[in-house]
Structure formats: structure tokens, C-alpha cells
Scaffold this motif. Structure first.
Motif, PDB file in Angstrom:
ATOM      1  N   HIS A  89      45.338  45.232  47.296  1.00 53.01           N
ATOM      2  CA  HIS A  89      45.713  44.310  48.361  1.00 53.01           C
ATOM      3  C   HIS A  89      44.544  43.482  48.878  1.00 53.01           C
ATOM      4  CE1 HIS A  89      49.625  46.252  48.683  1.00 53.01           C
ATOM      5  NE2 HIS A  89      48.994  47.412  48.623  1.00 53.01           N
ATOM      6  N   MET A  90      43.347  43.709  48.365  1.00 56.64           N
ATOM      7  CA  MET A  90      42.167  43.023  48.886  1.00 56.64           C
ATOM      8  C   MET A  90      41.426  42.328  47.766  1.00 56.64           C
ATOM      9  SD  MET A  90      40.772  45.674  51.712  1.00 56.64           S
ATOM     10  CE  MET A  90      39.896  44.437  52.617  1.00 56.64           C
ATOM     11  N   ARG A  91      40.481  41.499  48.149  1.00 58.72           N
ATOM     12  CA  ARG A  91      39.633  40.799  47.190  1.00 58.72           C
ATOM     13  C   ARG A  91      38.227  40.710  47.778  1.00 58.72           C
ATOM     14  NH1 ARG A  91      42.263  36.325  44.369  1.00 58.72           N
ATOM     15  NH2 ARG A  91      42.277  37.949  42.827  1.00 58.72           N
ATOM     16  N   CYS A  92      37.228  40.710  46.934  1.00 58.84           N
ATOM     17  CA  CYS A  92      35.846  40.561  47.377  1.00 58.84           C
ATOM     18  C   CYS A  92      35.687  39.183  48.017  1.00 58.84           C
ATOM     19  CB  CYS A  92      34.897  40.717  46.198  1.00 58.84           C
ATOM     20  SG  CYS A  92      33.164  40.472  46.617  1.00 58.84           S
ATOM     21  N   GLU A  93      34.892  39.100  49.060  1.00 63.26           N
ATOM     22  CA  GLU A  93      34.706  37.831  49.762  1.00 63.26           C
ATOM     23  C   GLU A  93      33.989  36.791  48.921  1.00 63.26           C
ATOM     24  OE1 GLU A  93      32.863  38.417  53.500  1.00 63.26           O
ATOM     25  OE2 GLU A  93      34.616  39.411  54.337  1.00 63.26           O
ATOM     26  N   LYS A  94      33.242  37.222  47.935  1.00 65.67           N
ATOM     27  CA  LYS A  94      32.540  36.273  47.075  1.00 65.67           C
ATOM     28  C   LYS A  94      33.401  35.809  45.907  1.00 65.67           C
ATOM     29  CE  LYS A  94      28.008  37.692  48.399  1.00 65.67           C
ATOM     30  NZ  LYS A  94      26.635  37.738  48.024  1.00 65.67           N
ATOM     31  N   GLY A  95      34.676  36.181  45.917  1.00 65.64           N
ATOM     32  CA  GLY A  95      35.604  35.679  44.909  1.00 65.64           C
ATOM     33  C   GLY A  95      35.727  36.533  43.664  1.00 65.64           C
ATOM     34  N   HIS A  96      35.147  37.709  43.651  1.00 64.90           N
ATOM     35  CA  HIS A  96      35.251  38.566  42.475  1.00 64.90           C
ATOM     36  C   HIS A  96      36.634  39.187  42.388  1.00 64.90           C
ATOM     37  CE1 HIS A  96      30.755  38.799  43.272  1.00 64.90           C
ATOM     38  NE2 HIS A  96      30.926  37.988  42.246  1.00 64.90           N
ATOM     39  N   ASP A  97      36.966  39.629  41.213  1.00 61.66           N
ATOM     40  CA  ASP A  97      38.293  40.175  40.950  1.00 61.66           C
ATOM     41  C   ASP A  97      38.510  41.517  41.644  1.00 61.66           C
ATOM     42  OD1 ASP A  97      40.793  40.183  39.903  1.00 61.66           O
ATOM     43  OD2 ASP A  97      40.195  40.676  37.863  1.00 61.66           O
ATOM     44  N   LYS A  98      39.770  41.872  41.810  1.00 63.03           N
ATOM     45  CA  LYS A  98      40.140  43.123  42.476  1.00 63.03           C
ATOM     46  C   LYS A  98      39.769  44.354  41.659  1.00 63.03           C
ATOM     47  CE  LYS A  98      44.218  40.954  44.415  1.00 63.03           C
ATOM     48  NZ  LYS A  98      45.645  41.019  44.560  1.00 63.03           N
ATOM     49  N   GLU A  99      39.597  44.175  40.362  1.00 62.61           N
ATOM     50  CA  GLU A  99      39.329  45.317  39.477  1.00 62.61           C
ATOM     51  C   GLU A  99      38.037  46.044  39.827  1.00 62.61           C
ATOM     52  OE1 GLU A  99      39.195  43.973  35.485  1.00 62.61           O
ATOM     53  OE2 GLU A  99      41.206  43.136  35.551  1.00 62.61           O
ATOM     54  N   TYR A 100      37.098  45.347  40.437  1.00 63.45           N
ATOM     55  CA  TYR A 100      35.782  45.918  40.682  1.00 63.45           C
ATOM     56  C   TYR A 100      35.649  46.532  42.069  1.00 63.45           C
ATOM     57  CZ  TYR A 100      34.923  43.192  36.543  1.00 63.45           C
ATOM     58  OH  TYR A 100      35.001  42.668  35.284  1.00 63.45           O
ATOM     59  N   LEU A 101      36.721  46.519  42.854  1.00 63.78           N
ATOM     60  CA  LEU A 101      36.678  47.106  44.186  1.00 63.78           C
ATOM     61  C   LEU A 101      37.011  48.595  44.128  1.00 63.78           C
ATOM     62  CD1 LEU A 101      38.429  44.484  46.474  1.00 63.78           C
ATOM     63  CD2 LEU A 101      35.999  44.886  46.184  1.00 63.78           C
ATOM     64  N   GLN A 102      36.314  49.353  44.948  1.00 60.45           N
ATOM     65  CA  GLN A 102      36.569  50.783  45.100  1.00 60.45           C
ATOM     66  C   GLN A 102      36.684  51.074  46.584  1.00 60.45           C
ATOM     67  OE1 GLN A 102      33.188  52.675  43.421  1.00 60.45           O
ATOM     68  NE2 GLN A 102      33.555  51.901  41.363  1.00 60.45           N
ATOM     69  N   ALA A 103      37.640  51.897  46.947  1.00 64.98           N
ATOM     70  CA  ALA A 103      37.826  52.255  48.356  1.00 64.98           C
ATOM     71  C   ALA A 103      37.847  53.770  48.490  1.00 64.98           C
ATOM     72  CB  ALA A 103      39.128  51.664  48.887  1.00 64.98           C
ATOM     73  N   GLU A 104      37.280  54.248  49.578  1.00 66.48           N
ATOM     74  CA  GLU A 104      37.314  55.674  49.861  1.00 66.48           C
ATOM     75  C   GLU A 104      37.241  55.899  51.365  1.00 66.48           C
ATOM     76  OE1 GLU A 104      34.049  57.799  48.151  1.00 66.48           O
ATOM     77  OE2 GLU A 104      32.559  56.689  49.270  1.00 66.48           O
ATOM     78  N   PHE A 105      37.790  57.023  51.791  1.00 61.86           N
ATOM     79  CA  PHE A 105      37.733  57.429  53.190  1.00 61.86           C
ATOM     80  C   PHE A 105      36.494  58.281  53.375  1.00 61.86           C
ATOM     81  CE2 PHE A 105      42.505  57.426  52.552  1.00 61.86           C
ATOM     82  CZ  PHE A 105      42.674  56.166  53.110  1.00 61.86           C
TER      83      PHE A 105
END
Length: 107
Positions: free
Chosen positions: A60-76
Motif C-alpha cells: 500500500h506504500m511507495r518510497c518517497e524517492k519513487g522506488h518500487d514497492k518491491e524493495y520496501l520492508q515493514a516491521e513492528f
């Protein structure tokens, strides 16, 4: 014991944004290309994308510098008081909805 690739999960399967908010956790989102870490409050993300698990947040998110969603990681994450002083938490200020009009010509 299953191989976790050297990492260990800090939450159980089925742990959602509402659970993280109730227990005082923060959400860390990391971009693998630009190596930026951003910290968010779970309740702010829940208002935007709904009550989802950490594995579903990058969809549901995207990097602010325009990179693709595939490279995002989220953790609590739980943070100590010392760690909390060194980070900057991003807060939801407002949501703007942009309406665009698209016209077509009749023949």
C-alpha cells in the motif's frame, strides 16, 4: 526449526496494526534501494491503509524517492527510551484527495 535467513520475526503471524498500537509498538519501513528508514505510528497507518499485517504494508506504500514497492520492508518494533530519542516519527497531518477530469471527444 525452520530457516529464517539469520533474521527473527519480532511479531507473531496475524499481528496487525491495531495490535501494535495497543502494545505501544512503532512501524519501521525500510527502502532497500535508498537505505532510508522511516518510523510511523501504527494508528496513523491504520487510518490510511486499514488494519493489515506488517507483511502487507509495503503493498500500500511507495518510497518517497519513487522506488518500487518491491524493495520496501515493514516491521513492528518496540523501542527503548534511548532509541526513541534518536529517531523521528512521522505523523499523519492530513489527507488530500485530488480529483482529475478526463475528457473524451465524440465522433
Amino acid at each position: 526449526m525452520p530457516d529464517t535467513g539469520g533474521r527473527r520475526k519480532r511479531y507473531a503471524r496475524g499481528w496487525k496494526l491495531s495490535n501494535a498500537h495497543e502494545t505501544g509498538q512503532l512501524v519501521r519501513i525500510f527502502c532497500g534501494i535508498c537505505c532510508k528508514k522511516r518510523w510511523y505510528l501504527p494508528d496513523d497507518l491504520k487510518k490510511l491503509i486499514g488494519d493489515v499485517e506488517a507483511d502487507d504494508i509495503p503493498r500500500h506504500m511507495r518510497c518517497e524517492k519513487g522506488h518500487d514497492k518491491e524493495y520496501l520492508q515493514a516491521e513492528f518494533r518496540y523501542l527503548t527510551a534511548r532509541e526513541r530519542q534518536t529517531i523521528r516519527v512521522r505523523r499523519l497531518a492530513e489527507v488530500r484527495i485530488v480529483r482529475r477530469v478526463i475528457w473524451t471527444d465524440e465522433d
